[in-house]
Design a protein around this motif. Sequence first.
Motif, PDB file in Angstrom:
ATOM      1  N   ARG A   1       0.854  -1.193   0.000  1.00 26.74           N
ATOM      2  CA  ARG A   1       0.000   0.000   0.000  1.00 26.74           C
ATOM      3  C   ARG A   1       0.886   1.237   0.000  1.00 26.74           C
ATOM      4  NH1 ARG A   1      -0.745   2.203   5.385  1.00 26.74           N
ATOM      5  NH2 ARG A   1       0.484   1.011   6.857  1.00 26.74           N
ATOM      6  N   TYR A   2       0.265   2.391  -0.158  1.00 30.68           N
ATOM      7  CA  TYR A   2       1.016   3.639  -0.104  1.00 30.68           C
ATOM      8  C   TYR A   2       1.451   3.927   1.330  1.00 30.68           C
ATOM      9  CZ  TYR A   2       0.103   5.027  -4.901  1.00 30.68           C
ATOM     10  OH  TYR A   2       0.079   5.096  -6.268  1.00 30.68           O
TER      11      TYR A   2
ATOM     12  N   GLU B   1       6.411   4.071  -6.919  1.00 33.59           N
ATOM     13  CA  GLU B   1       5.641   5.134  -7.534  1.00 33.59           C
ATOM     14  C   GLU B   1       5.098   5.998  -6.411  1.00 33.59           C
ATOM     15  OE1 GLU B   1       1.432   3.042  -8.528  1.00 33.59           O
ATOM     16  OE2 GLU B   1       3.097   2.427  -9.797  1.00 33.59           O
ATOM     17  N   ALA B   2       4.890   7.263  -6.706  1.00 28.75           N
ATOM     18  CA  ALA B   2       4.478   8.211  -5.680  1.00 28.75           C
ATOM     19  C   ALA B   2       3.133   8.826  -6.029  1.00 28.75           C
ATOM     20  CB  ALA B   2       5.527   9.312  -5.541  1.00 28.75           C
ATOM     21  N   THR B   3       2.426   9.230  -4.989  1.00 30.45           N
ATOM     22  CA  THR B   3       1.198  10.000  -5.133  1.00 30.45           C
ATOM     23  C   THR B   3       1.112  10.929  -3.931  1.00 30.45           C
ATOM     24  OG1 THR B   3      -1.157   9.854  -5.692  1.00 30.45           O
ATOM     25  CG2 THR B   3      -0.374   8.434  -3.901  1.00 30.45           C
ATOM     26  N   GLU B   4       0.148  11.819  -3.965  1.00 29.83           N
ATOM     27  CA  GLU B   4      -0.048  12.699  -2.818  1.00 29.83           C
ATOM     28  C   GLU B   4      -1.421  12.414  -2.234  1.00 29.83           C
ATOM     29  OE1 GLU B   4      -0.230  17.423  -1.942  1.00 29.83           O
ATOM     30  OE2 GLU B   4       1.401  16.693  -3.220  1.00 29.83           O
ATOM     31  N   LEU B   5      -1.438  12.080  -0.954  1.00 34.32           N
ATOM     32  CA  LEU B   5      -2.680  11.818  -0.230  1.00 34.32           C
ATOM     33  C   LEU B   5      -2.735  12.739   0.976  1.00 34.32           C
ATOM     34  CD1 LEU B   5      -2.675   7.904  -0.178  1.00 34.32           C
ATOM     35  CD2 LEU B   5      -4.093   9.375  -1.593  1.00 34.32           C
ATOM     36  N   GLU B   6      -3.819  13.494   1.062  1.00 32.96           N
ATOM     37  CA  GLU B   6      -4.023  14.407   2.185  1.00 32.96           C
ATOM     38  C   GLU B   6      -2.823  15.332   2.385  1.00 32.96           C
ATOM     39  OE1 GLU B   6      -4.948  11.571   5.255  1.00 32.96           O
ATOM     40  OE2 GLU B   6      -7.043  11.441   4.629  1.00 32.96           O
ATOM     41  N   GLY B   7      -2.285  15.840   1.287  1.00 30.87           N
ATOM     42  CA  GLY B   7      -1.189  16.799   1.342  1.00 30.87           C
ATOM     43  C   GLY B   7       0.179  16.209   1.653  1.00 30.87           C
ATOM     44  N   GLU B   8       0.283  14.896   1.665  1.00 31.92           N
ATOM     45  CA  GLU B   8       1.547  14.241   1.997  1.00 31.92           C
ATOM     46  C   GLU B   8       1.932  13.270   0.891  1.00 31.92           C
ATOM     47  OE1 GLU B   8       3.480  12.084   5.920  1.00 31.92           O
ATOM     48  OE2 GLU B   8       1.325  11.947   5.614  1.00 31.92           O
ATOM     49  N   LYS B   9       3.191  13.322   0.495  1.00 31.66           N
ATOM     50  CA  LYS B   9       3.669  12.409  -0.530  1.00 31.66           C
ATOM     51  C   LYS B   9       3.768  11.009   0.056  1.00 31.66           C
ATOM     52  CE  LYS B   9       6.692  12.709  -4.414  1.00 31.66           C
ATOM     53  NZ  LYS B   9       7.757  13.418  -5.067  1.00 31.66           N
TER      54      LYS B   9
ATOM     55  N   HIS C   1      -5.713   3.547 -10.704  1.00 27.15           N
ATOM     56  CA  HIS C   1      -5.941   2.993  -9.369  1.00 27.15           C
ATOM     57  C   HIS C   1      -7.098   3.648  -8.635  1.00 27.15           C
ATOM     58  CE1 HIS C   1      -1.480   2.277  -9.860  1.00 27.15           C
ATOM     59  NE2 HIS C   1      -1.964   1.065  -9.676  1.00 27.15           N
ATOM     60  N   VAL C   2      -7.733   2.848  -7.776  1.00 26.63           N
ATOM     61  CA  VAL C   2      -8.565   3.379  -6.704  1.00 26.63           C
ATOM     62  C   VAL C   2      -7.717   3.216  -5.440  1.00 26.63           C
ATOM     63  CG1 VAL C   2     -10.818   2.980  -7.751  1.00 26.63           C
ATOM     64  CG2 VAL C   2      -9.796   1.182  -6.390  1.00 26.63           C
ATOM     65  N   ILE C   3      -7.719   4.246  -4.597  1.00 25.99           N
ATOM     66  CA  ILE C   3      -6.844   4.273  -3.430  1.00 25.99           C
ATOM     67  C   ILE C   3      -7.670   4.579  -2.183  1.00 25.99           C
ATOM     68  CG2 ILE C   3      -4.842   5.389  -2.357  1.00 25.99           C
ATOM     69  CD1 ILE C   3      -4.035   6.244  -5.251  1.00 25.99           C
ATOM     70  N   CYS C   4      -7.532   3.737  -1.159  1.00 21.99           N
ATOM     71  CA  CYS C   4      -8.231   3.949   0.107  1.00 21.99           C
ATOM     72  C   CYS C   4      -7.522   5.056   0.893  1.00 21.99           C
ATOM     73  CB  CYS C   4      -8.281   2.667   0.925  1.00 21.99           C
ATOM     74  SG  CYS C   4      -9.170   2.882   2.492  1.00 21.99           S
ATOM     75  N   LEU C   5      -8.284   6.062   1.279  1.00 19.63           N
ATOM     76  CA  LEU C   5      -7.726   7.190   2.037  1.00 19.63           C
ATOM     77  C   LEU C   5      -7.400   6.815   3.477  1.00 19.63           C
ATOM     78  CD1 LEU C   5     -10.080  10.015   0.752  1.00 19.63           C
ATOM     79  CD2 LEU C   5      -7.628   9.754   0.275  1.00 19.63           C
ATOM     80  N   ASP C   6      -7.956   5.721   3.958  1.00 20.20           N
ATOM     81  CA  ASP C   6      -7.716   5.321   5.342  1.00 20.20           C
ATOM     82  C   ASP C   6      -6.494   4.411   5.455  1.00 20.20           C
ATOM     83  OD1 ASP C   6      -8.219   5.305   8.074  1.00 20.20           O
ATOM     84  OD2 ASP C   6      -9.562   3.590   7.951  1.00 20.20           O
TER      85      ASP C   6
ATOM     86  N   PHE D   1      -4.409   9.007 -13.392  1.00 21.66           N
ATOM     87  CA  PHE D   1      -5.778   9.085 -12.929  1.00 21.66           C
ATOM     88  C   PHE D   1      -5.914   8.217 -11.691  1.00 21.66           C
ATOM     89  CE2 PHE D   1     -10.251   7.763 -13.010  1.00 21.66           C
ATOM     90  CZ  PHE D   1     -10.871   9.004 -13.111  1.00 21.66           C
ATOM     91  N   GLU D   2      -6.338   8.824 -10.583  1.00 22.43           N
ATOM     92  CA  GLU D   2      -6.510   8.092  -9.331  1.00 22.43           C
ATOM     93  C   GLU D   2      -7.861   8.464  -8.733  1.00 22.43           C
ATOM     94  OE1 GLU D   2      -1.878   7.921  -7.896  1.00 22.43           O
ATOM     95  OE2 GLU D   2      -3.083   9.618  -7.255  1.00 22.43           O
ATOM     96  N   ILE D   3      -8.523   7.474  -8.172  1.00 20.60           N
ATOM     97  CA  ILE D   3      -9.794   7.701  -7.499  1.00 20.60           C
ATOM     98  C   ILE D   3      -9.567   7.431  -6.017  1.00 20.60           C
ATOM     99  CG2 ILE D   3     -12.190   6.962  -7.268  1.00 20.60           C
ATOM    100  CD1 ILE D   3     -12.027   6.036 -10.205  1.00 20.60           C
ATOM    101  N   TYR D   4      -9.970   8.379  -5.175  1.00 22.19           N
ATOM    102  CA  TYR D   4      -9.776   8.266  -3.739  1.00 22.19           C
ATOM    103  C   TYR D   4     -11.109   7.974  -3.050  1.00 22.19           C
ATOM    104  CZ  TYR D   4      -5.543  10.643  -5.150  1.00 22.19           C
ATOM    105  OH  TYR D   4      -4.379  10.985  -5.791  1.00 22.19           O
ATOM    106  N   GLY D   5     -11.073   7.120  -2.067  1.00 20.95           N
ATOM    107  CA  GLY D   5     -12.266   6.770  -1.307  1.00 20.95           C
ATOM    108  C   GLY D   5     -11.894   5.820  -0.193  1.00 20.95           C
ATOM    109  N   TYR D   6     -12.799   4.917   0.155  1.00 21.21           N
ATOM    110  CA  TYR D   6     -12.563   3.989   1.250  1.00 21.21           C
ATOM    111  C   TYR D   6     -12.861   2.560   0.800  1.00 21.21           C
ATOM    112  CZ  TYR D   6     -12.384   8.295   3.822  1.00 21.21           C
ATOM    113  OH  TYR D   6     -12.030   9.540   4.239  1.00 21.21           O
TER     114      TYR D   6
END
Length: 139
Positions: free
Chosen positions: A33-34, A70-78, A92-97, A126-131
């Motif tokens: 996971r990230y 690979e990198a992404t930014e979630l909630e303002g953090e790399k 990807h779909v990425i769980c924010l939790d 393209f990334e989709i964020y959710g839970y």
Amino acid sequence: MNVQDAIELLKKEGYKYTDKRKDMLQLFSDEGRYLAAKDVLEYLHPTYGGMSFDTIYRNLSLFTELGILEATELEGEKRFRFSCAVEDHHHHVICLDCGKTKHIHHCPMDNEPVKASGFEVVGHKFEIYGYCEQCSAQT
């Protein structure tokens, strides 16, 4: 990508193999996971108490530059994860939790009017964020 492939790539590119790097790579392999740099530091702290954020970031940048992570930014953090083993074009779909990801094999750009606009697309992300199911069930 897996730990052994990553180590071989590091060696091939002329970088040193170290236990710290191996342990960092093993963390990404185990987690799937990230992860943020602070997650890596917390994991390595018991073994490498003097390791700094600078060392973590330097290695994360190197691994990303070499295509290991690979990198992404979630909630303002790399955040970082092992590069996908899937070779075909996907998103990807990425769980924010919990940071877990799943592949989407349909590209939204295929239906996008960008092509008709005369704009030459040379790349996109393209990334989709959710839970995920587990995290949504806990709330």
